[in-house]
Motif scaffolding. Structure first.
Motif, mmCIF file in Angstrom:
data_model
loop_
_atom_site.group_PDB
_atom_site.id
_atom_site.type_symbol
_atom_site.label_atom_id
_atom_site.label_comp_id
_atom_site.label_asym_id
_atom_site.label_seq_id
_atom_site.Cartn_x
_atom_site.Cartn_y
_atom_site.Cartn_z
ATOM 1 N N SER A 11 7.237 2.473 86.855
ATOM 2 C CA SER A 11 7.682 3.010 85.765
ATOM 3 C C SER A 11 9.042 3.604 85.876
ATOM 4 O O SER A 11 8.724 4.580 86.745
ATOM 5 N N SER A 12 9.706 4.001 84.763
ATOM 6 C CA SER A 12 10.903 4.713 85.161
ATOM 7 C C SER A 12 10.488 6.261 84.519
ATOM 8 O O SER A 12 11.121 7.177 84.808
ATOM 9 N N ASN A 13 9.482 6.089 83.932
ATOM 10 C CA ASN A 13 9.001 7.353 83.076
ATOM 11 C C ASN A 13 7.525 7.882 83.559
ATOM 12 O O ASN A 13 7.241 9.175 83.570
ATOM 13 N N VAL A 14 6.708 7.079 83.809
ATOM 14 C CA VAL A 14 5.439 7.436 84.232
ATOM 15 C C VAL A 14 5.092 7.408 85.834
ATOM 16 O O VAL A 14 5.909 6.588 86.546
ATOM 17 N N ASN A 15 4.526 8.539 86.319
ATOM 18 C CA ASN A 15 4.520 8.795 87.625
ATOM 19 C C ASN A 15 3.053 8.285 88.223
ATOM 20 O O ASN A 15 3.144 7.198 89.019
ATOM 21 N N THR A 16 2.087 8.897 87.645
ATOM 22 C CA THR A 16 0.820 8.484 87.984
ATOM 23 C C THR A 16 -0.354 8.409 86.686
ATOM 24 O O THR A 16 -0.114 8.925 85.737
ATOM 25 N N VAL A 17 -1.267 7.463 86.982
ATOM 26 C CA VAL A 17 -2.333 7.385 85.998
ATOM 27 C C VAL A 17 -3.812 7.425 86.621
ATOM 28 O O VAL A 17 -3.951 7.056 87.907
ATOM 29 N N ALA A 18 -4.623 8.051 86.021
ATOM 30 C CA ALA A 18 -6.226 8.151 86.454
ATOM 31 C C ALA A 18 -6.871 7.952 85.280
ATOM 32 O O ALA A 18 -6.671 8.328 84.241
ATOM 33 N N TRP A 19 -8.151 7.443 85.606
ATOM 34 C CA TRP A 19 -9.206 7.434 84.520
ATOM 35 C C TRP A 19 -10.561 7.773 84.887
ATOM 36 O O TRP A 19 -10.958 7.323 86.031
ATOM 37 N N GLU A 20 -11.352 8.476 84.266
ATOM 38 C CA GLU A 20 -12.733 8.921 84.362
ATOM 39 C C GLU A 20 -13.286 9.213 83.184
ATOM 40 O O GLU A 20 -12.912 10.067 82.385
ATOM 41 N N TYR A 34 -0.689 14.544 80.683
ATOM 42 C CA TYR A 34 -1.488 14.053 79.150
ATOM 43 C C TYR A 34 -2.800 13.376 79.384
ATOM 44 O O TYR A 34 -2.821 12.738 80.248
ATOM 45 N N ASP A 35 -3.784 13.916 78.888
ATOM 46 C CA ASP A 35 -5.032 13.287 78.763
ATOM 47 C C ASP A 35 -5.026 12.408 77.457
ATOM 48 O O ASP A 35 -5.160 12.975 76.242
ATOM 49 N N TYR A 36 -5.457 11.355 77.449
ATOM 50 C CA TYR A 36 -5.790 10.367 76.409
ATOM 51 C C TYR A 36 -7.358 10.132 76.380
ATOM 52 O O TYR A 36 -7.917 9.614 77.383
ATOM 53 N N PHE A 37 -8.090 10.219 75.255
ATOM 54 C CA PHE A 37 -9.447 10.265 75.051
ATOM 55 C C PHE A 37 -9.937 8.815 74.600
ATOM 56 O O PHE A 37 -9.453 8.357 73.565
ATOM 57 N N ASP A 38 -11.189 8.692 75.009
ATOM 58 C CA ASP A 38 -11.899 7.427 74.429
ATOM 59 C C ASP A 38 -11.197 6.064 74.729
ATOM 60 O O ASP A 38 -11.252 5.205 73.989
ATOM 61 N N VAL A 39 -10.407 5.979 75.915
ATOM 62 C CA VAL A 39 -9.792 4.855 76.390
ATOM 63 C C VAL A 39 -10.653 4.043 77.379
ATOM 64 O O VAL A 39 -11.196 4.606 78.276
ATOM 65 N N PRO A 40 -10.876 2.717 76.856
ATOM 66 C CA PRO A 40 -11.854 1.853 77.718
ATOM 67 C C PRO A 40 -11.197 1.766 79.288
ATOM 68 O O PRO A 40 -10.229 1.636 79.302
ATOM 69 N N ARG A 41 -11.949 1.735 79.993
ATOM 70 C CA ARG A 41 -11.714 1.272 81.683
ATOM 71 C C ARG A 41 -10.779 0.060 81.440
ATOM 72 O O ARG A 41 -9.875 0.090 82.453
ATOM 73 N N THR A 42 -11.270 -0.935 80.745
ATOM 74 C CA THR A 42 -10.317 -2.307 80.815
ATOM 75 C C THR A 42 -8.867 -2.031 80.629
ATOM 76 O O THR A 42 -7.862 -2.560 81.084
ATOM 77 N N LEU A 43 -8.752 -1.156 79.687
ATOM 78 C CA LEU A 43 -7.337 -0.812 79.203
ATOM 79 C C LEU A 43 -6.511 0.082 80.150
ATOM 80 O O LEU A 43 -5.512 -0.109 80.600
ATOM 81 N N ALA A 44 -7.287 0.742 80.798
ATOM 82 C CA ALA A 44 -6.748 1.654 82.072
ATOM 83 C C ALA A 44 -6.209 0.756 83.205
ATOM 84 O O ALA A 44 -5.172 0.922 83.694
ATOM 85 N N VAL A 45 -7.129 -0.087 83.432
ATOM 86 C CA VAL A 45 -6.730 -1.081 84.459
ATOM 87 C C VAL A 45 -5.603 -1.929 84.232
ATOM 88 O O VAL A 45 -4.588 -2.044 85.098
ATOM 89 N N ASP A 46 -5.532 -2.332 82.990
ATOM 90 C CA ASP A 46 -4.419 -3.203 82.480
ATOM 91 C C ASP A 46 -3.177 -2.417 82.582
ATOM 92 O O ASP A 46 -1.927 -2.692 82.930
ATOM 93 N N LEU A 47 -3.227 -0.964 82.278
ATOM 94 C CA LEU A 47 -2.210 0.032 82.562
ATOM 95 C C LEU A 47 -1.430 -0.280 83.747
ATOM 96 O O LEU A 47 -0.445 -0.174 84.323
ATOM 97 N N VAL A 48 -2.563 0.168 84.790
ATOM 98 C CA VAL A 48 -2.366 0.169 86.244
ATOM 99 C C VAL A 48 -1.520 -0.853 86.691
ATOM 100 O O VAL A 48 -0.521 -1.121 87.599
ATOM 101 N N ASN A 49 -1.848 -2.279 86.113
ATOM 102 C CA ASN A 49 -1.198 -3.373 86.712
ATOM 103 C C ASN A 49 -0.267 -3.825 85.831
ATOM 104 O O ASN A 49 0.451 -5.146 85.976
ATOM 105 N N ALA A 50 0.159 -3.139 84.746
ATOM 106 C CA ALA A 50 1.514 -3.748 83.935
ATOM 107 C C ALA A 50 2.603 -3.720 84.722
ATOM 108 O O ALA A 50 3.005 -2.918 85.685
ATOM 109 N N GLU A 51 3.350 -4.627 84.267
ATOM 110 C CA GLU A 51 4.893 -4.763 85.015
ATOM 111 C C GLU A 51 5.606 -3.380 84.638
ATOM 112 O O GLU A 51 6.279 -2.838 85.408
#
Length: 70
Positions: A11-20, A34-51
């Motif tokens: 990403s040109s804007n996002v540096n890192t992501v983590a989920w727990e 930023y912390d985003y709340f109630d995000v399903p793990r599947t969506l976090a995985v999709d974010l990590v793998n996004a183009e």
């Protein structure tokens, strides 16, 4: 559940992501964290793998989940 360790993303804007425990933590290249709340793990995985993590974040997460800036 299996947490997602802090991961650098494409990403040109996002540096890192983590989920727990349904909290997605996003670190931006401009320095904000930023912390985003109630995000399903599947969506976090999709974010990590996004183009483009920034585009995915804008389309699927930012306007749909509560968040708090650190």
């Amino acid at each position: 559940f299996t947490p997602i360790e802090t991961t650098e993303v494409e990403s040109s804007n996002v540096n890192t992501v983590a989920w727990e425990n349904d909290v997605l933590t996003v670190s931006f290249k401009h320095g904000g964290i930023y912390d985003y709340f109630d995000v399903p793990r599947t969506l976090a995985v999709d974010l990590v793998n996004a183009e483009s993590a920034g585009k995915f974040l804008n389309a699927k997460i930012k306007s749909k989940f509560e968040f708090k800036k650190r």
